[in-house]
Scaffold this motif. Structure first.
Motif, PDB file in Angstrom:
ATOM      1  N   LEU A 102       0.483  -1.285   0.306  1.00  0.00           N
ATOM      2  CA  LEU A 102       0.488  -0.091   0.181  1.00  0.00           C
ATOM      3  C   LEU A 102       0.473   1.480  -0.283  1.00  0.00           C
ATOM      4  O   LEU A 102       0.305   2.041  -0.228  1.00  0.00           O
ATOM      5  CB  LEU A 102      -0.892   0.319   0.950  1.00  0.00           C
ATOM      6  N   TYR A 124      -1.365   5.951   7.161  1.00  0.00           N
ATOM      7  CA  TYR A 124      -2.755   5.502   5.898  1.00  0.00           C
ATOM      8  C   TYR A 124      -3.280   6.020   5.603  1.00  0.00           C
ATOM      9  O   TYR A 124      -4.393   6.916   6.816  1.00  0.00           O
ATOM     10  CB  TYR A 124      -3.231   3.860   6.733  1.00  0.00           C
ATOM     11  N   LYS A 164      -8.941  -3.531  -0.349  1.00  0.00           N
ATOM     12  CA  LYS A 164      -7.505  -3.432  -1.085  1.00  0.00           C
ATOM     13  C   LYS A 164      -6.356  -4.189  -1.643  1.00  0.00           C
ATOM     14  O   LYS A 164      -6.023  -4.298  -2.085  1.00  0.00           O
ATOM     15  CB  LYS A 164      -6.724  -2.081  -0.635  1.00  0.00           C
TER      16      LYS A 164
END
Length: 711
Positions: A326, A333, A431
């Protein structure tokens, strides 16, 4: 320069984990201590340098700092407004820096008002002209401190000064020379806390260039020694904080085991660091009150050569996948949330840390397991929470009645917090799973595991490279790095080049593969091969064949989870007293009872509970929800996090020079539960695969900079 008398070692009192002790020392021993005595100021200014700011931010939250009476946090190198009615707390390094950098930082950070600036300039003229000898060793931060507090108009009323590492007598005398400054100093103490607590059981020394400076193609003993000196000081402060005196074990140089092997600087790195740490500990024994005089724990120092596979193989846990796939900045995040005004989605930064009970529970779970459990949590939450049911039904097109709205408002505070956290992790897991599907990572991961455990070889690798044309360049690079580490004899000469050409690697990627030769395996890894890539995997395939079947253990439940880092085996052997003395000697050679053949673990037989069976299920009990299926037993989780440590045996510390991985950090948590001993992992840095690969390229590509680490 005294320290508190609290006993924080693993030998007595309520057991606190590594990060809790670090936090308590900063908040209570440092900040809270300034509230006593003749200090009348209610609020204080906290002034730190670049290193100590990071130390504080890793261990404490801003709200906790504010609760201790700090109203303002300042960077010592930046411009600061004079506050002559307030006291200041300085948390700074006493280290020497390059004077050109110090002078530049000082003048860029000069005070706002003209009078302080003139005083500041005159002070520097005085220092640079009249104290030519002193300036050779004085630290710039100390010069700024003296400038802040000297003269008729000091910036602050009183200064409480805390140093992150030991301060020299010369520097103390230098501070005492100015009698006006001395009367304004409320405390002058060594905190001896100069590490970065990245996890409840992990720390780094923040030597990001350690791999390049210690294992680079062009060996530089000057740079290497400087790097190791900083590293040794910071590692030693861990034991000063915890009041622990370790048995210092280290990976022996190959030349000490084989007379025909030429000694190189990089081969001596663990030995040099062990000596540096031990020298610091010897000083602590005579300078720190209540510091243990006999050994209370164990420290094992190794380098990245013990396991070249762990930094590049795909680790399939939720935590590792988040950071690998990610592109997160540390633990931050970026979540997209619906706009309150009906516009495009807004971006919101969230921290994935221990205060989040879902993260605490799922971070070391396999991504497939984490996804399933998140689905169950969301389903259970929707079925039990009235507000969630109403909200969920409204999404299906149903209109909300006045009574429904009333019920939702009544449940809103708890509902809002819970649904936000659940939605966050459902989004993240979604994701990750999409990326895994889009990049075909299951096939990549399967081949990685098969290569490591000897179930695949050159034929399977070539077939993958030929048939999986859509595989990403990074996936193929990581496969070839694993292959080169295992099958070095098949990677020599043109064979390796042809494989890299088949994978269509760039010259920079080829450098990363070839530079693995600079991370040679340890001496015991050479017993089956003379190749520099060997990591004794041939031995492992025979010796650990039974470990492929982990029946009854958590790892067998999910695919692609057979791989384990080498430190798992080393820690197990160390705990049992079975680590070979010739391969891992002890710097402070203990008595025969410590490594005695009759009772290898006699040193801790009286303190440690019985070692748990290696066959039992080993999910840490503090990382599992208790009597809850909605994921919000946070009080229970955090309460047991500390209570489970109270019956621990002596701590084990493992320090990896050259960067640690999240799989190695996970292993330390797992073994803590199994061995009933807190395992603390330390390293020069914590690297995810993209960062480690870039660092490997830096070993020979000198035109690259550390800016390239952010991939």
């Amino acid at each position: 320069m005294s320290m508190s008398d609290s006993d924080t070692s693993s030998q007595g009192g309520d057991y606190k984990n590594f990060k809790q002790i670090s936090r308590d020392r900063l908040l209570h021993e440092m900040l809270r201590s300034t509230k006593t005595g003749d200090s009348k100021s209610t609020w204080k200014v906290l002034i730190m340098d670049k290193v100590t700011i990071k130390i504080m931010s890793y261990s404490c939250k801003m709200a906790e700092i504010t609760e201790e009476g700090v109203s303002l946090v300042e960077d010592i190198y930046r411009r600061r407004q004079p506050l002559p009615t307030m006291d200041a707390i300085y948390f700074i390094q006493p280290t020497k820096e390059k004077w050109c950098d110090g002078v530049r930082s000082l003048f860029l950070g000069c005070q706002v008002k003209p009078a302080p600036f003139i005083k500041f300039t005159m002070f520097w003229f005085h220092v640079l002209t009249l104290h030519a000898v002193d300036r050779m060793w004085a630290a710039p931060v100390v010069i700024i401190l003296l400038s802040d507090m000297s003269g008729r108009a000091p910036l602050y009323k009183k200064a409480f000064v805390f140093f992150s590492s030991p301060i020299s007598k010369e520097l103390v005398n230098y501070i005492k020379k100015d009698t006006t400054v001395l009367t304004r100093i409320g405390a002058l103490r060594e905190m001896n806390l100069e590490y970065f607590a990245i996890d409840s059981q992990g720390f780094i020394t923040d030597n990001e260039r350690a791999l390049e400076e210690l294992f680079g193609d062009e060996e530089s003993s000057r740079k290497g020694d400087a790097c190791l000196n900083v590293m040794a000081t910071r590692v030693a402060t861990v034991f000063a904080s915890l009041r622990e005196l370790p048995f210092v074990r280290y990976r022996a140089a190959k030349s000490s085991l084989d007379a025909n092997t030429m000694t190189t600087f990089r081969d001596l790195v663990p030995t040099k660091l062990a000596a540096g740490v031990w020298n610091c500990l010897v000083k602590y024994k005579s300078t720190i009150p209540n510091f243990p005089q006999t050994e209370t724990c164990e420290l094992l120092i190794v380098d990245r050569s013990i396991d070249q596979i762990a930094p590049v193989i795909h680790e399939w846990t939720y935590d590792a996948m988040c950071h690998d796939l990610l592109g997160m900045d540390g633990n931050k995040y970026v979540q997209e949330v619906p706009s309150k005004t009906g516009g495009p989605p807004e971006k919101k930064e969230v921290l994935l840390e221990d205060h989040d009970p879902i993260w605490l529970e799922l971070r070391h779970a396999h991504i497939a397991d984490a996804s399933e459990r998140l689905h169950e949590k969301m389903t259970n939450f929707l079925s039990k929470n009235k507000a969630a049911q109403i909200h969920h039904n409204s999404r299906d097109g149903g209109e909300l009645s006045t009574r429904d709205l009333q019920k939702m408002v009544q449940a809103l505070p708890q509902y809002s917090e819970q649904i936000d956290k659940l939605s966050l992790h459902v989004e993240i897991a979604g994701k990750i799973n999409k990326i895994i599907r889009d990049l075909g990572l299951k096939d990549v991961g399967q081949l990685e595991q098969d290569l490591v455990f000897g179930d695949a070889g050159t034929k399977e690798l070539i077939n993958f490279l030929r048939t999986k044309q859509d595989a990403t360049r990074e996936s193929k690079l990581r496969l070839l790095m694993i292959y080169a580490a295992i099958y070095s004899d098949k990677f020599e000469g043109d064979k390796g080049l042809k494989l890299m050409q088949l994978a269509q690697l760039t010259p920079e990627d080829m450098n990363a593969v070839n530079n693995m030769r600079l991370l040679e395996g340890s001496s015991d890894a050479k017993k089956t091969s003379s190749s520099p890539f060997s990591l004794k995997f041939d031995v492992h395939k025979k010796k650990h064949a039974a470990r492929k079947d982990r029946s009854g253990e958590e790892e067998t439940t999910w695919q692609l989870s057979r791989f384990y880092p080498m430190i798992e085996e080393l820690i197990e052997k160390l705990s049992k007293g079975e680590l070979a003395k010739n391969e891992y000697p002890c710097m402070n050679d203990p008595s025969p009872t410590f490594h005695g053949t009759s009772n290898p673990a006699s040193i801790r037989s009286s303190q440690a509970p019985p070692v748990h069976s290696m066959r039992q299920r080993r999910t840490p009990t503090w990382a599992r929800p208790r009597n809850s299926d909605d994921g919000y037993s946070s009080d229970s989780i955090l309460r047991h996090a500390s209570s489970d440590f109270k019956k621990m045996g002596q701590r084990i510390f493992v320090f990896i020079i050259g960067g640690a991985t999240r799989s190695e950090l996970r292993v330390c948590h797992k073994l803590t539960t199994r061995l009933k001993r807190e395992i603390v992992l330390g390293s020069s840095s914590l690297d995810d695969p993209p960062q480690f690969i870039t660092k490997l390229k830096l070993l020979t590509a000198h035109e690259l900079s550390l800016d390239d680490l952010q991939i």
